[in-house]
Design an enzyme around this catalytic site. Sequence first.
Site, PDB file in Angstrom:
ATOM      1  N   LYS A 190     -37.288  13.802 -49.526  1.00  0.00           N
ATOM      2  CA  LYS A 190     -38.122  12.919 -50.364  1.00  0.00           C
ATOM      3  C   LYS A 190     -37.205  12.068 -51.231  1.00  0.00           C
ATOM      4  O   LYS A 190     -36.965  12.392 -52.398  1.00  0.00           O
ATOM      5  CB  LYS A 190     -39.062  13.755 -51.231  1.00  0.00           C
ATOM      6  CG  LYS A 190     -40.105  14.558 -50.441  1.00  0.00           C
ATOM      7  CD  LYS A 190     -40.977  15.410 -51.362  1.00  0.00           C
ATOM      8  CE  LYS A 190     -42.051  16.152 -50.580  1.00  0.00           C
ATOM      9  NZ  LYS A 190     -42.814  17.104 -51.390  1.00  0.00           N
ATOM     10  N   LYS A 207     -43.868  10.036 -55.821  1.00  0.00           N
ATOM     11  CA  LYS A 207     -44.435  10.940 -56.836  1.00  0.00           C
ATOM     12  C   LYS A 207     -43.339  11.631 -57.655  1.00  0.00           C
ATOM     13  O   LYS A 207     -43.600  12.122 -58.759  1.00  0.00           O
ATOM     14  CB  LYS A 207     -45.402  11.954 -56.209  1.00  0.00           C
ATOM     15  CG  LYS A 207     -44.728  13.066 -55.432  1.00  0.00           C
ATOM     16  CD  LYS A 207     -44.500  14.290 -56.257  1.00  0.00           C
ATOM     17  CE  LYS A 207     -43.392  15.219 -55.944  1.00  0.00           C
ATOM     18  NZ  LYS A 207     -42.502  15.269 -54.895  1.00  0.00           N
ATOM     19  N   GLY A 226     -45.619  17.194 -48.279  1.00  0.00           N
ATOM     20  CA  GLY A 226     -46.859  17.677 -48.899  1.00  0.00           C
ATOM     21  C   GLY A 226     -46.557  18.360 -50.216  1.00  0.00           C
ATOM     22  O   GLY A 226     -45.408  18.407 -50.649  1.00  0.00           O
TER      23      GLY A 226
END
EC number: 1.1.1.94
Length: 310
Positions: free
Chosen positions: A84, A167, A112
Amino acid sequence: MINKNSAVAILGAGAWGKALTTLARNNVDDVRLFSRRGCQTLAQTVEGADIILSAVSIKGVRDIVSQLKSLSIPPQTIFVTATKGLDPETTCTPSQIWQESFPNHPVVVLCGPNLSKEITQELPAATVVASKIESAGESVQLVFNSTRFRVYTNSDPLGVELGGTLKNVMAIAAGVCDGLQLGTNAKAALLTRGLIEMVRIGVDWGAKPETFYGLSGLGDILATCNSPLSRNYQVGYQLGQGKTLVEILSHLQETAEGVNTAKVLVQRAKQQNISMPITQEVYRLLKAEITPRQALLDLMTRDIKPEVDS
Ligand SMILES: NC(=O)C1=CN([C@@H]2O[C@H](COP(=O)(O)OP(=O)(O)OC[C@H]3O[C@@H](n4cnc5c(N)ncnc54)[C@H](O)[C@@H]3O)[C@@H](O)[C@H]2O)C=CC1
Ligand SMILES: O=C(CO)COP(=O)(O)O
Protein backbone atom coordinates in the site's frame (compact mmCIF):
# COMPACT_ATOMS: atom_id res chain seq x y z
CA MET A 1 -6.66 -23.98 -11.52
CA ILE A 2 -5.29 -23.47 -8.03
CA ASN A 3 -5.42 -26.48 -5.70
CA LYS A 4 -3.65 -27.97 -2.70
CA ASN A 5 -0.67 -28.90 -4.93
CA SER A 6 -0.12 -25.42 -6.36
CA ALA A 7 2.94 -23.40 -5.36
CA VAL A 8 2.82 -19.89 -3.91
CA ALA A 9 5.83 -17.62 -3.32
CA ILE A 10 5.45 -14.70 -0.91
CA LEU A 11 8.11 -11.99 -1.12
CA GLY A 12 8.77 -9.80 1.91
CA ALA A 13 8.92 -11.36 5.36
CA GLY A 14 7.54 -8.35 7.24
CA ALA A 15 4.36 -8.33 9.32
CA TRP A 16 2.07 -8.61 6.30
CA GLY A 17 4.10 -11.14 4.32
CA LYS A 18 4.18 -13.46 7.34
CA ALA A 19 0.44 -13.13 8.01
CA LEU A 20 -0.38 -13.84 4.34
CA THR A 21 1.90 -16.88 4.38
CA THR A 22 -0.08 -18.36 7.27
CA LEU A 23 -3.36 -17.66 5.46
CA ALA A 24 -2.19 -19.28 2.22
CA ARG A 25 -1.01 -22.38 4.10
CA ASN A 26 -4.66 -23.09 4.98
CA ASN A 27 -5.28 -23.96 1.34
CA VAL A 28 -1.96 -24.72 -0.35
CA ASP A 29 0.83 -27.02 0.84
CA ASP A 30 3.75 -25.40 -0.95
CA VAL A 31 3.93 -21.80 0.31
CA ARG A 32 7.41 -20.28 0.39
CA LEU A 33 8.30 -17.02 2.16
CA PHE A 34 11.23 -14.97 0.84
CA SER A 35 13.25 -12.80 3.19
CA ARG A 36 16.25 -10.74 2.05
CA ARG A 37 18.01 -12.05 5.14
CA GLY A 38 16.99 -15.70 4.67
CA CYS A 39 19.09 -18.51 3.22
CA GLN A 40 16.82 -19.26 0.23
CA THR A 41 17.54 -17.14 -2.88
CA LEU A 42 14.83 -15.27 -4.76
CA ALA A 43 15.32 -17.61 -7.74
CA GLN A 44 14.84 -20.67 -5.52
CA THR A 45 11.75 -19.13 -3.88
CA VAL A 46 9.92 -18.40 -7.13
CA GLU A 47 10.92 -21.49 -9.08
CA GLY A 48 7.78 -23.24 -10.35
CA ALA A 49 5.47 -20.89 -8.41
CA ASP A 50 1.95 -20.49 -9.82
CA ILE A 51 1.50 -17.29 -7.85
CA ILE A 52 4.12 -14.75 -6.75
CA LEU A 53 2.83 -12.30 -4.12
CA SER A 54 4.80 -9.22 -3.14
CA ALA A 55 4.32 -7.86 0.38
CA VAL A 56 7.44 -5.69 0.36
CA SER A 57 7.13 -2.05 1.33
CA ILE A 58 7.07 0.45 -1.56
CA LYS A 59 10.73 1.30 -1.18
CA GLY A 60 11.62 -2.28 -2.16
CA VAL A 61 9.15 -2.82 -5.02
CA ARG A 62 11.31 -1.61 -7.93
CA ASP A 63 14.25 -3.61 -6.59
CA ILE A 64 12.30 -6.86 -6.30
CA VAL A 65 10.69 -6.31 -9.73
CA SER A 66 14.06 -5.82 -11.41
CA GLN A 67 15.49 -8.92 -9.70
CA LEU A 68 12.52 -10.96 -10.94
CA LYS A 69 12.88 -9.58 -14.46
CA SER A 70 16.33 -11.12 -14.65
CA LEU A 71 14.80 -14.56 -13.95
CA SER A 72 12.67 -16.32 -16.53
CA ILE A 73 9.18 -16.35 -15.03
CA PRO A 74 6.65 -18.29 -17.17
CA PRO A 75 3.87 -16.01 -18.56
CA GLN A 76 1.05 -17.89 -16.82
CA THR A 77 2.50 -17.01 -13.39
CA ILE A 78 0.18 -14.61 -11.55
CA PHE A 79 1.70 -11.63 -9.75
CA VAL A 80 -0.12 -10.35 -6.70
CA THR A 81 0.70 -7.06 -5.04
CA ALA A 82 -0.23 -6.39 -1.41
CA THR A 83 1.84 -3.20 -1.01
CA LYS A 84 0.00 0.00 0.00
CA GLY A 85 2.28 2.76 -1.25
CA LEU A 86 3.14 5.02 -4.19
CA ASP A 87 6.36 5.25 -6.18
CA PRO A 88 8.06 8.55 -5.24
CA GLU A 89 9.68 8.95 -8.69
CA THR A 90 6.65 8.40 -10.90
CA THR A 91 3.62 8.46 -8.51
CA CYS A 92 2.76 5.00 -9.96
CA THR A 93 0.94 2.45 -7.82
CA PRO A 94 2.65 -0.91 -7.18
CA SER A 95 0.31 -2.74 -9.59
CA GLN A 96 1.19 -0.24 -12.32
CA ILE A 97 4.88 -0.97 -11.71
CA TRP A 98 4.26 -4.74 -11.85
CA GLN A 99 2.10 -4.53 -14.97
CA GLU A 100 4.54 -2.26 -16.80
CA SER A 101 7.43 -4.63 -16.04
CA PHE A 102 5.48 -7.82 -16.76
CA PRO A 103 2.97 -6.78 -19.47
CA ASN A 104 2.07 -10.36 -20.41
CA HIS A 105 1.38 -11.58 -16.88
CA PRO A 106 -1.88 -11.33 -14.94
CA VAL A 107 -1.53 -8.86 -12.05
CA VAL A 108 -3.83 -8.95 -9.03
CA VAL A 109 -4.15 -6.43 -6.19
CA LEU A 110 -4.87 -7.74 -2.68
CA CYS A 111 -6.12 -5.02 -0.37
CA GLY A 112 -8.58 -4.62 2.50
CA PRO A 113 -9.02 -3.75 6.17
CA ASN A 114 -6.36 -6.21 7.31
CA LEU A 115 -4.41 -5.21 10.40
CA SER A 116 -1.80 -7.95 10.41
CA LYS A 117 -1.69 -8.28 14.21
CA GLU A 118 -5.39 -9.22 14.31
CA ILE A 119 -4.95 -11.67 11.46
CA THR A 120 -2.02 -13.26 13.25
CA GLN A 121 -4.32 -13.68 16.29
CA GLU A 122 -6.71 -15.57 13.96
CA LEU A 123 -9.47 -12.96 14.30
CA PRO A 124 -11.92 -12.90 11.35
CA ALA A 125 -11.39 -10.44 8.49
CA ALA A 126 -12.29 -9.83 4.85
CA THR A 127 -10.31 -8.57 1.89
CA VAL A 128 -10.52 -7.90 -1.85
CA VAL A 129 -8.53 -9.37 -4.74
CA ALA A 130 -8.87 -7.26 -7.87
CA SER A 131 -7.74 -7.85 -11.41
CA LYS A 132 -8.62 -7.03 -14.99
CA ILE A 133 -8.31 -10.78 -15.59
CA GLU A 134 -11.22 -12.44 -13.80
CA SER A 135 -9.70 -15.92 -13.65
CA ALA A 136 -6.52 -14.57 -12.03
CA GLY A 137 -8.53 -12.87 -9.27
CA GLU A 138 -10.48 -16.10 -8.72
CA SER A 139 -7.26 -18.12 -8.41
CA VAL A 140 -5.93 -15.76 -5.76
CA GLN A 141 -9.30 -15.88 -3.99
CA LEU A 142 -8.95 -19.67 -3.72
CA VAL A 143 -5.48 -19.37 -2.21
CA PHE A 144 -6.45 -17.04 0.63
CA ASN A 145 -10.16 -17.57 1.34
CA SER A 146 -10.97 -19.43 4.57
CA THR A 147 -13.49 -19.47 7.40
CA ARG A 148 -11.54 -16.67 9.07
CA PHE A 149 -10.53 -14.68 5.99
CA ARG A 150 -13.29 -13.94 3.50
CA VAL A 151 -11.95 -12.92 0.09
CA TYR A 152 -14.04 -10.99 -2.47
CA THR A 153 -13.10 -10.46 -6.12
CA ASN A 154 -13.29 -7.07 -7.86
CA SER A 155 -12.61 -5.87 -11.42
CA ASP A 156 -11.20 -2.42 -10.49
CA PRO A 157 -7.61 -3.12 -9.37
CA LEU A 158 -6.58 0.54 -9.46
CA GLY A 159 -9.53 1.61 -7.27
CA VAL A 160 -8.94 -1.21 -4.79
CA GLU A 161 -5.25 -0.38 -4.58
CA LEU A 162 -5.79 3.37 -4.23
CA GLY A 163 -8.41 2.81 -1.52
CA GLY A 164 -5.89 0.97 0.66
CA THR A 165 -3.03 3.30 -0.21
CA LEU A 166 -4.65 6.72 0.14
CA LYS A 167 -6.36 5.80 3.39
CA ASN A 168 -2.92 5.66 5.05
CA VAL A 169 -2.76 9.46 4.84
CA MET A 170 -6.22 9.66 6.42
CA ALA A 171 -5.08 7.26 9.17
CA ILE A 172 -2.30 9.73 10.01
CA ALA A 173 -4.87 12.57 10.07
CA ALA A 174 -7.20 10.48 12.28
CA GLY A 175 -4.35 9.80 14.68
CA VAL A 176 -3.63 13.53 14.93
CA CYS A 177 -7.32 14.18 15.60
CA ASP A 178 -7.33 11.65 18.47
CA GLY A 179 -3.91 12.78 19.76
CA LEU A 180 -5.35 16.27 20.08
CA GLN A 181 -8.53 14.82 21.66
CA LEU A 182 -10.78 16.68 19.22
CA GLY A 183 -13.76 14.38 19.79
CA THR A 184 -16.07 12.14 17.78
CA ASN A 185 -17.74 14.86 15.69
CA ALA A 186 -14.39 16.12 14.46
CA LYS A 187 -13.25 12.62 13.55
CA ALA A 188 -16.48 11.90 11.63
CA ALA A 189 -16.10 15.15 9.68
CA LEU A 190 -12.42 14.54 8.99
CA LEU A 191 -12.89 11.01 7.67
CA THR A 192 -15.99 11.79 5.61
CA ARG A 193 -14.22 14.70 3.93
CA GLY A 194 -11.09 12.53 3.67
CA LEU A 195 -12.98 9.85 1.77
CA ILE A 196 -14.27 12.53 -0.63
CA GLU A 197 -10.68 13.62 -1.22
CA MET A 198 -9.68 10.01 -1.94
CA VAL A 199 -12.53 9.60 -4.44
CA ARG A 200 -11.69 12.92 -6.13
CA ILE A 201 -8.09 12.01 -6.91
CA GLY A 202 -8.89 8.33 -7.44
CA VAL A 203 -11.44 9.06 -10.17
CA ASP A 204 -8.98 11.41 -11.88
CA TRP A 205 -6.45 8.54 -11.78
CA GLY A 206 -8.91 6.24 -13.57
CA ALA A 207 -10.53 4.34 -10.67
CA LYS A 208 -14.28 3.78 -10.24
CA PRO A 209 -15.84 5.98 -7.52
CA GLU A 210 -17.93 3.14 -6.03
CA THR A 211 -14.79 1.09 -5.29
CA PHE A 212 -13.82 3.59 -2.58
CA TYR A 213 -17.02 2.75 -0.65
CA GLY A 214 -16.00 -0.91 -0.45
CA LEU A 215 -13.67 -2.86 1.83
CA SER A 216 -10.40 -1.42 0.56
CA GLY A 217 -11.49 2.23 0.88
CA LEU A 218 -14.17 2.89 3.47
CA GLY A 219 -13.52 -0.50 5.10
CA ASP A 220 -9.84 0.21 5.60
CA ILE A 221 -10.60 3.74 6.87
CA LEU A 222 -12.89 2.20 9.51
CA ALA A 223 -10.15 -0.24 10.54
CA THR A 224 -7.02 1.87 10.56
CA CYS A 225 -8.40 5.29 11.51
CA ASN A 226 -9.73 3.87 14.76
CA SER A 227 -7.02 1.44 15.78
CA PRO A 228 -3.76 1.90 17.66
CA LEU A 229 -2.62 -1.24 15.80
CA SER A 230 -2.27 0.91 12.66
CA ARG A 231 1.26 2.27 12.30
CA ASN A 232 -0.02 5.23 10.30
CA TYR A 233 -2.58 6.06 12.99
CA GLN A 234 0.22 5.78 15.57
CA VAL A 235 2.37 8.26 13.63
CA GLY A 236 -0.51 10.75 13.60
CA TYR A 237 -1.45 10.18 17.24
CA GLN A 238 2.06 10.88 18.43
CA LEU A 239 2.36 13.96 16.19
CA GLY A 240 -0.88 15.16 17.81
CA GLN A 241 0.74 14.68 21.20
CA GLY A 242 3.65 16.90 20.20
CA LYS A 243 6.35 14.38 19.22
CA THR A 244 8.50 15.00 16.14
CA LEU A 245 8.38 12.70 13.12
CA VAL A 246 12.03 11.77 13.59
CA GLU A 247 11.36 10.69 17.19
CA ILE A 248 8.28 8.70 16.18
CA LEU A 249 9.91 6.89 13.26
CA SER A 250 12.99 6.04 15.32
CA HIS A 251 10.76 3.93 17.61
CA LEU A 252 8.50 2.46 14.92
CA GLN A 253 9.81 -1.00 14.00
CA GLU A 254 7.71 -1.41 10.87
CA THR A 255 6.63 0.59 7.82
CA ALA A 256 4.17 3.53 7.92
CA GLU A 257 3.60 4.04 4.18
CA GLY A 258 1.39 7.12 4.67
CA VAL A 259 4.44 9.30 5.36
CA ASN A 260 5.78 8.81 1.82
CA THR A 261 2.30 8.59 0.29
CA ALA A 262 1.34 12.06 1.59
CA LYS A 263 4.33 13.56 -0.22
CA VAL A 264 3.65 11.73 -3.49
CA LEU A 265 -0.05 12.58 -3.36
CA VAL A 266 0.58 16.28 -2.86
CA GLN A 267 2.86 16.17 -5.90
CA ARG A 268 0.25 14.38 -8.00
CA ALA A 269 -2.63 16.59 -6.79
CA LYS A 270 -0.63 19.65 -7.82
CA GLN A 271 0.15 18.19 -11.26
CA GLN A 272 -3.51 17.31 -11.81
CA ASN A 273 -4.87 20.49 -10.18
CA ILE A 274 -6.94 18.57 -7.62
CA SER A 275 -7.92 19.99 -4.26
CA MET A 276 -6.73 17.77 -1.36
CA PRO A 277 -6.75 20.00 1.71
CA ILE A 278 -6.48 17.24 4.35
CA THR A 279 -3.60 15.54 2.55
CA GLN A 280 -1.92 18.92 2.14
CA GLU A 281 -2.15 19.62 5.88
CA VAL A 282 -0.85 16.14 6.75
CA TYR A 283 2.10 16.72 4.44
CA ARG A 284 2.91 20.13 5.93
CA LEU A 285 2.65 18.67 9.42
CA LEU A 286 4.98 15.79 8.53
CA LYS A 287 7.48 18.33 7.23
CA ALA A 288 7.13 20.25 10.53
CA GLU A 289 6.04 23.37 8.64
CA ILE A 290 2.98 23.67 10.89
CA THR A 291 1.78 22.37 14.26
CA PRO A 292 -1.21 20.01 14.65
CA ARG A 293 -3.29 22.93 16.00
CA GLN A 294 -2.37 25.07 12.98
CA ALA A 295 -3.39 22.23 10.66
CA LEU A 296 -6.77 22.11 12.40
CA LEU A 297 -7.21 25.87 12.13
CA ASP A 298 -6.26 25.82 8.42
CA LEU A 299 -8.93 23.21 7.71
CA MET A 300 -11.61 24.98 9.76
CA THR A 301 -10.98 28.39 8.15
CA ARG A 302 -11.02 27.37 4.48
CA ASP A 303 -13.49 29.23 2.26
CA ILE A 304 -17.05 28.04 2.91
CA LYS A 305 -18.50 25.94 0.07
CA PRO A 306 -21.25 23.45 -0.89
CA GLU A 307 -20.76 19.91 0.43
CA VAL A 308 -20.91 18.32 -3.03
CA ASP A 309 -18.52 19.46 -5.79
CA SER A 310 -20.41 20.78 -8.81
N1 LIG B 1 1.05 -4.89 8.38
C1 LIG B 1 -0.18 -4.73 7.94
O1 LIG B 1 -1.12 -4.78 8.71
C2 LIG B 1 -0.44 -4.53 6.48
C3 LIG B 1 0.52 -4.03 5.63
N2 LIG B 1 0.23 -3.80 4.33
C4 LIG B 1 1.22 -3.26 3.41
O2 LIG B 1 2.20 -4.26 3.14
C5 LIG B 1 3.48 -3.66 2.93
C6 LIG B 1 4.47 -4.27 3.90
O3 LIG B 1 4.01 -3.98 5.20
P1 LIG B 1 4.57 -4.70 6.49
O4 LIG B 1 4.86 -6.12 6.23
O5 LIG B 1 3.65 -4.39 7.57
O6 LIG B 1 5.92 -3.88 6.69
P2 LIG B 1 7.24 -4.35 7.40
O7 LIG B 1 8.02 -3.12 7.64
O8 LIG B 1 6.93 -5.25 8.54
O9 LIG B 1 7.94 -5.24 6.28
C7 LIG B 1 8.36 -4.76 5.05
C8 LIG B 1 9.13 -5.88 4.44
O10 LIG B 1 9.56 -5.51 3.13
C9 LIG B 1 10.85 -6.06 2.96
N3 LIG B 1 11.56 -5.37 1.90
C10 LIG B 1 11.76 -4.04 1.75
N4 LIG B 1 12.52 -3.83 0.67
C11 LIG B 1 12.81 -5.06 0.13
C12 LIG B 1 13.56 -5.50 -0.98
N5 LIG B 1 14.20 -4.65 -1.75
N6 LIG B 1 13.63 -6.82 -1.20
C13 LIG B 1 12.99 -7.70 -0.40
N7 LIG B 1 12.27 -7.34 0.66
C14 LIG B 1 12.19 -6.04 0.92
C15 LIG B 1 11.52 -5.84 4.32
O11 LIG B 1 12.66 -6.66 4.47
C16 LIG B 1 10.40 -6.24 5.25
O12 LIG B 1 10.41 -7.62 5.49
C17 LIG B 1 3.28 -2.15 3.14
O13 LIG B 1 3.11 -1.54 1.88
C18 LIG B 1 2.01 -2.08 3.96
O14 LIG B 1 1.31 -0.86 3.76
C19 LIG B 1 -0.99 -4.10 3.81
C20 LIG B 1 -1.97 -4.61 4.61
C21 LIG B 1 -1.77 -4.88 6.00
O1 LIG C 1 -3.22 -1.25 5.91
C1 LIG C 1 -3.28 -1.74 7.01
C2 LIG C 1 -4.46 -2.48 7.49
O2 LIG C 1 -5.42 -2.62 6.49
C3 LIG C 1 -2.17 -1.59 7.95
O3 LIG C 1 -2.17 -0.30 8.41
P1 LIG C 1 -0.83 0.36 8.93
O4 LIG C 1 0.17 0.24 7.82
O5 LIG C 1 -1.22 1.76 9.25
O6 LIG C 1 -0.43 -0.41 10.15
